[in-house]
Design a protein around this motif. Sequence first.
Motif, PDB file in Angstrom:
ATOM      1  N   ASP A   1      -4.193  -1.487  -2.142  1.00 18.89           N
ATOM      2  CA  ASP A   1      -3.991  -2.363  -3.276  1.00 18.89           C
ATOM      3  C   ASP A   1      -2.963  -1.712  -4.190  1.00 18.89           C
ATOM      4  OD1 ASP A   1      -5.543  -4.518  -2.564  1.00 18.89           O
ATOM      5  OD2 ASP A   1      -7.370  -3.714  -3.471  1.00 18.89           O
ATOM      6  N   CYS A   2      -2.451  -2.487  -5.129  1.00 11.21           N
ATOM      7  CA  CYS A   2      -1.394  -1.997  -6.011  1.00 11.21           C
ATOM      8  C   CYS A   2      -2.005  -1.643  -7.358  1.00 11.21           C
ATOM      9  CB  CYS A   2      -0.322  -3.072  -6.182  1.00 11.21           C
ATOM     10  SG  CYS A   2       0.995  -2.612  -7.330  1.00 11.21           S
ATOM     11  N   THR A   3      -1.755  -0.432  -7.825  1.00  7.36           N
ATOM     12  CA  THR A   3      -2.246  -0.054  -9.144  1.00  7.36           C
ATOM     13  C   THR A   3      -1.208   0.812  -9.834  1.00  7.36           C
ATOM     14  OG1 THR A   3      -4.003   1.053 -10.381  1.00  7.36           O
ATOM     15  CG2 THR A   3      -3.470   1.967  -8.220  1.00  7.36           C
ATOM     16  N   ASP A   4      -1.132   0.688 -11.144  1.00  2.00           N
ATOM     17  CA  ASP A   4      -0.322   1.592 -11.952  1.00  2.00           C
ATOM     18  C   ASP A   4      -1.218   2.443 -12.840  1.00  2.00           C
ATOM     19  OD1 ASP A   4       2.324   0.790 -11.086  1.00  2.00           O
ATOM     20  OD2 ASP A   4       1.947  -1.095 -12.118  1.00  2.00           O
TER      21      ASP A   4
ATOM     22  N   GLN B   1       4.297   4.679  -3.240  1.00  2.00           N
ATOM     23  CA  GLN B   1       2.896   4.280  -3.357  1.00  2.00           C
ATOM     24  C   GLN B   1       2.343   3.740  -2.044  1.00  2.00           C
ATOM     25  OE1 GLN B   1       1.435   2.042  -6.705  1.00  2.00           O
ATOM     26  NE2 GLN B   1       2.836   3.016  -8.121  1.00  2.00           N
TER      27      GLN B   1
ATOM     28  N   TYR C   1      -3.289  -6.166  -4.184  1.00  2.00           N
ATOM     29  CA  TYR C   1      -3.728  -6.877  -5.394  1.00  2.00           C
ATOM     30  C   TYR C   1      -3.710  -5.942  -6.592  1.00  2.00           C
ATOM     31  CZ  TYR C   1      -6.569  -9.393  -8.775  1.00  2.00           C
ATOM     32  OH  TYR C   1      -7.007 -10.001  -9.916  1.00  2.00           O
ATOM     33  N   THR C   2      -3.203  -6.430  -7.716  1.00  2.00           N
ATOM     34  CA  THR C   2      -3.342  -5.752  -8.987  1.00  2.00           C
ATOM     35  C   THR C   2      -3.774  -6.786 -10.011  1.00  2.00           C
ATOM     36  OG1 THR C   2      -2.274  -4.218 -10.529  1.00  2.00           O
ATOM     37  CG2 THR C   2      -0.951  -6.087  -9.759  1.00  2.00           C
TER      38      THR C   2
END
Length: 478
Positions: free
Chosen positions: A17-20, A136, A95-96
């Motif tokens: 998943d996408c996270t910052d 990432q 998903y973020t």
Amino acid sequence: MSVTILQARTPLGDPHDCTDAADELSVLGAIYDTLVRREGAKFVPGLAECWQVSGGGRIWRFFLRSGVTFHDGTEFDAAAVQASLERMAREDKGYTLGSPAVWRQYLEGAVYAASGLALTVTLAEPMADFCDVLVQAFIVAPSAFEALDAGDRSAHCGSGPFRLAGRSEDTLVLEASDVRHWPKPKNTSLRIAREPDADKRLAAVAAGEALMAAAIPPHAERHGVALHTYRAPVAIIYLLNAEKGPLRDPRVRKALSLAVDRDAVVQGVLAGAGEPLHGFVSPAHFGTDAAQRVPHDPDTARQLLCDAGYKDGLELAVDCPTRLPDEAQILTDVLAEQLANVGIRLSVHIHEDREAYAHMVRRKEIRDLCVFDSSPMSTFRVLYEKIDSRIAGAWWQGYRNTAVEALIDRGRETDNSAERETIYREAFRLLQQDPAWLTLYNPLRAVAFSRDIKGFSMPVDGVPDLRALPRLTGAAHG
């Protein structure tokens, strides 16, 4: 014994998943490797010893490190890398908050050729900044896919210098892995514990109950601890509705930008714990022109409003969340005071459900403007996902600038980094003249240690590198 580190959260979701979120990325970066790693403003080898790019940013050839194994002993090779990239590209991954399938837009349609320790990736569209995605792209042991897909968050299996040794609702335990392709970390066991209250995190370090605490206010009372202050690259902004309403007019958008005294905003909202933001990305981003600053010029702002037909001022409706950024309501109050000086009145609409708020923004249902932040360290991703009208990405709000879009096209096909940086600097300048957003500041944050720690530095992305921490001798243990 485990060295205790305190964070506001201890999330550990799916690695694809996408996270910052720095508190999650720091843990993922300890467990997993990536093909390339960001080091300052450059990318350096990770699992890829070297790489070549050709075809105007479409064809990427990676030559992989030998002698690598995953934590469960399974084999690492080009096929394993391909499997992770294909998993990232799935519609149900990437998903973020409020935005699904972030990675799919870059990886969909890619063609792979894997042979031993060589992998060629031919992208469907040019992306000379592909390393911004790969940094990432955590390479997961394919043997763990089934368990991760079933929601088993204890199934994390990478090739990094730490492995996940235990987890509970509030605690993660990382222990040094047996991999041989990286040096053994100087701290062989880390206990990462959740403490949402920054004051309590700081007090725990001062009391010797923890060695390190993340995300501490930089002006906190030190209580004998050592604070390492850094600029977070996250941009605190207001997205502007350029599709309908007064902010369709570039003169009104420019008036907002000139009406704001960013130094006063930083002082009034953060007591000085921030740096004024004069462009759509931070000074740490690739292609920023730090010499270009936006003046505080209320007289020109009033004239622009008059030229746009608002000589008697106007009212703008603002959507404002109660968190992320947590200071959103105070910020909006300060902004209202400043904009009143040029005849702009704000009517404020508060939103308590942050996830619902994100979906509202993604559906392009904001009023005239809304408090938001912009987190990716990639200048290209910000331009592509948030500013390019042809993409109309999740956070795009109706802005159109054909000159900027022409620069995006040039940038994605320009392999030469110096030439691409010049292209993005021109985009930076154009977006100051015709702003897509109202940009305000980058927050300052701090990491607290129980005493001075030699050899610690914060990476430019604001994510603590747990694998590179100096030996924490005299540390608090759990």
